[in-house]
Design a protein around this motif. Structure first.
Motif, short mmCIF file in Angstrom:
data_model
loop_
_atom_site.label_atom_id
_atom_site.label_comp_id
_atom_site.label_asym_id
_atom_site.label_seq_id
_atom_site.Cartn_x
_atom_site.Cartn_y
_atom_site.Cartn_z
N LEU A 125 1.16 -1.27 0.09
CA LEU A 125 -0.05 0.15 0.17
C LEU A 125 0.41 0.97 -0.24
CD1 LEU A 125 -2.75 1.82 0.56
CD2 LEU A 125 -2.54 1.14 2.41
N LEU A 126 0.76 1.94 -1.03
CA LEU A 126 1.25 3.16 -1.37
C LEU A 126 0.66 4.12 -0.60
CD1 LEU A 126 4.04 3.32 -3.16
CD2 LEU A 126 4.07 3.39 -1.61
N ASP A 127 -0.26 5.26 1.24
CA ASP A 127 -1.04 5.99 0.62
C ASP A 127 -0.31 7.16 0.71
OD1 ASP A 127 -2.85 7.59 1.51
OD2 ASP A 127 -3.28 6.62 3.61
N THR A 128 -1.02 8.58 -0.48
CA THR A 128 -0.01 9.90 -0.48
C THR A 128 -0.95 10.62 0.35
OG1 THR A 128 -0.07 9.62 -3.02
CG2 THR A 128 1.89 8.77 -1.87
N ALA A 129 -1.90 9.96 0.77
CA ALA A 129 -2.97 11.48 0.64
C ALA A 129 -2.54 12.44 1.81
CB ALA A 129 -3.84 10.36 1.58
N GLU A 130 -1.56 12.05 2.77
CA GLU A 130 -1.18 12.79 3.72
C GLU A 130 0.26 12.99 3.46
OE1 GLU A 130 -2.46 14.05 6.36
OE2 GLU A 130 -4.20 13.22 5.41
N ILE A 131 1.36 12.97 1.70
CA ILE A 131 2.38 13.15 1.41
C ILE A 131 2.67 14.26 0.57
CG2 ILE A 131 4.75 12.21 -0.07
CD1 ILE A 131 3.74 11.18 3.10
N VAL A 142 8.16 11.14 -11.62
CA VAL A 142 9.57 10.56 -11.61
C VAL A 142 9.17 9.22 -11.61
CG1 VAL A 142 11.74 10.42 -10.52
CG2 VAL A 142 10.48 13.19 -11.63
N ALA A 143 8.40 9.52 -9.73
CA ALA A 143 7.80 7.96 -9.53
C ALA A 143 7.48 6.72 -10.27
CB ALA A 143 6.60 8.15 -8.85
N LEU A 144 6.50 7.71 -11.42
CA LEU A 144 5.00 6.93 -12.57
C LEU A 144 6.42 6.57 -13.48
CD1 LEU A 144 2.22 8.73 -12.89
CD2 LEU A 144 2.11 6.71 -12.16
N LEU A 150 7.98 7.35 2.29
CA LEU A 150 6.63 6.00 2.69
C LEU A 150 7.21 4.74 2.17
CD1 LEU A 150 3.80 5.36 2.86
CD2 LEU A 150 4.03 6.88 0.51
N CYS A 151 8.24 5.32 0.41
CA CYS A 151 8.68 3.86 -0.41
C CYS A 151 9.26 2.86 0.26
CB CYS A 151 9.20 3.93 -1.20
SG CYS A 151 8.01 4.87 -3.04
N ALA A 152 10.56 3.53 1.25
CA ALA A 152 11.20 3.00 1.82
C ALA A 152 10.69 1.41 2.88
CB ALA A 152 12.24 3.69 2.83
N THR A 153 9.29 2.59 4.10
CA THR A 153 8.07 1.96 4.60
C THR A 153 7.83 0.67 3.68
OG1 THR A 153 8.83 3.41 6.23
CG2 THR A 153 7.21 1.44 6.30
N ALA A 154 6.86 1.35 3.00
CA ALA A 154 6.09 0.23 2.85
C ALA A 154 6.63 -0.86 1.88
CB ALA A 154 5.46 1.15 0.89
N PHE A 155 7.82 -0.40 0.54
CA PHE A 155 8.46 -1.88 0.03
C PHE A 155 9.65 -2.82 0.63
CE2 PHE A 155 6.63 0.70 -3.23
CZ PHE A 155 6.45 -0.18 -4.29
N ASP A 156 9.24 -2.32 2.20
CA ASP A 156 10.52 -2.97 3.07
C ASP A 156 11.78 -3.04 2.28
OD1 ASP A 156 11.06 -4.03 5.67
OD2 ASP A 156 11.14 -6.06 4.80
N LEU A 157 12.29 -1.56 1.93
CA LEU A 157 13.42 -1.38 1.38
C LEU A 157 14.67 -1.64 2.72
CD1 LEU A 157 12.77 1.33 -0.94
CD2 LEU A 157 12.79 -0.85 -1.02
N GLU A 177 3.70 -8.86 -7.24
CA GLU A 177 3.04 -7.91 -6.19
C GLU A 177 1.78 -6.80 -6.69
OE1 GLU A 177 5.84 -7.31 -3.00
OE2 GLU A 177 6.68 -6.67 -4.93
N VAL A 178 0.72 -6.69 -6.41
CA VAL A 178 0.09 -5.32 -6.33
C VAL A 178 0.33 -4.35 -5.24
CG1 VAL A 178 -2.67 -4.75 -6.33
CG2 VAL A 178 -1.90 -6.63 -7.01
N VAL A 179 0.73 -2.90 -6.02
CA VAL A 179 1.29 -2.22 -5.35
C VAL A 179 -0.21 -1.16 -5.44
CG1 VAL A 179 2.20 0.31 -5.37
CG2 VAL A 179 3.01 -2.22 -5.97
N LEU A 180 -1.06 -0.46 -4.14
CA LEU A 180 -2.34 0.25 -4.49
C LEU A 180 -2.10 1.50 -3.78
CD1 LEU A 180 -5.32 0.51 -4.84
CD2 LEU A 180 -5.22 0.13 -2.00
N TRP A 181 -2.03 2.74 -4.65
CA TRP A 181 -1.32 3.82 -4.76
C TRP A 181 -2.79 4.86 -4.67
CZ3 TRP A 181 3.26 6.85 -8.01
CH2 TRP A 181 3.31 8.41 -7.71
N THR A 182 -2.58 4.94 -3.41
CA THR A 182 -4.08 5.84 -2.85
C THR A 182 -3.62 7.44 -2.23
OG1 THR A 182 -3.91 5.72 -1.11
CG2 THR A 182 -5.17 3.79 -2.50
N GLY A 183 -4.75 8.15 -2.77
CA GLY A 183 -4.02 9.31 -2.20
C GLY A 183 -2.58 10.33 -3.16
N LEU A 184 -3.37 10.10 -4.98
CA LEU A 184 -2.58 10.24 -5.73
C LEU A 184 -2.24 11.81 -5.12
CD1 LEU A 184 0.02 9.04 -8.42
CD2 LEU A 184 -1.72 10.87 -8.70
N PRO A 185 -3.85 12.68 -5.76
CA PRO A 185 -4.19 13.74 -6.68
C PRO A 185 -3.69 14.35 -5.04
CG PRO A 185 -5.99 12.17 -6.52
CD PRO A 185 -5.22 11.34 -5.73
#
Length: 144
Positions: A41-47, A107-109, A56-63, A87-95
């Motif tokens: 899960l990538l939730d960028t609603a507060e990013i 760049v992320a895309l 967020l990526c470091a945590t979500a992908f356990d880098l 893997e399914v990556v669900l990206w919410t909060g992108l707007p």
């Protein structure tokens, strides 16, 4: 809108997709797992910026701890963590992130698109709200 489990079991190809859905995160996680996929899960609603996104990526992908928190490190780390398992990556909060930092989303895309091509592992689903205007940056992405 199409049922996620059906899409996955019918062979959804690796890629970055727009996905109009109201499905709860737990339901998406359950469908992905039931179809044999990992879930991120990538939730960028507060990013609001690149730093927050990379954290967020470091945590979500356990880098790994040595993840350098820059774009090259993200691309390398995603490639290195590739296990071949889908893997399914669900990206919410992108707007929200797009409104504050267009370049970070752009760049992320690109990095996700490159990883889906190279590893064949990720299916990145960008959740869209029904009736919401599609930002120009996302308009060329396929819709599920």
């Amino acid at each position: 809108m199409t049922d996620l489990r059906t899409l996955l079991t019918e062979g959804l190809r690796p890629g970055v997709y727009r996905w109009p859905s109201k499905a709860a995160v737990d339901g998406v996680r359950r469908d992905a797992t039931a179809a044999g996929f990992g879930f991120v899960l990538l939730d960028t609603a507060e990013i609001h910026d690149k730093t927050g996104f990379l954290d967020l990526c470091a945590t979500a992908f356990d880098l790994p701890r040595w993840f350098g928190r820059n774009w090259d490190a993200l691309a390398d780390s995603l490639s290195d963590r590739s296990t071949g398992a889908p893997e399914v990556v669900l990206w919410t909060g992108l707007p929200n992130l797009l409104e504050h930092d267009h370049d970070t989303v752009d760049v992320a895309l690109q990095i996700f698109a490159e990883d889906t091509t190279n590893s064949g592992q990720l299916r990145v689903l960008i959740r869209e709200q029904a009736g919401a205007r599609t930002p120009d940056l996302l308009s060329s992405l396929p819709v599920l």
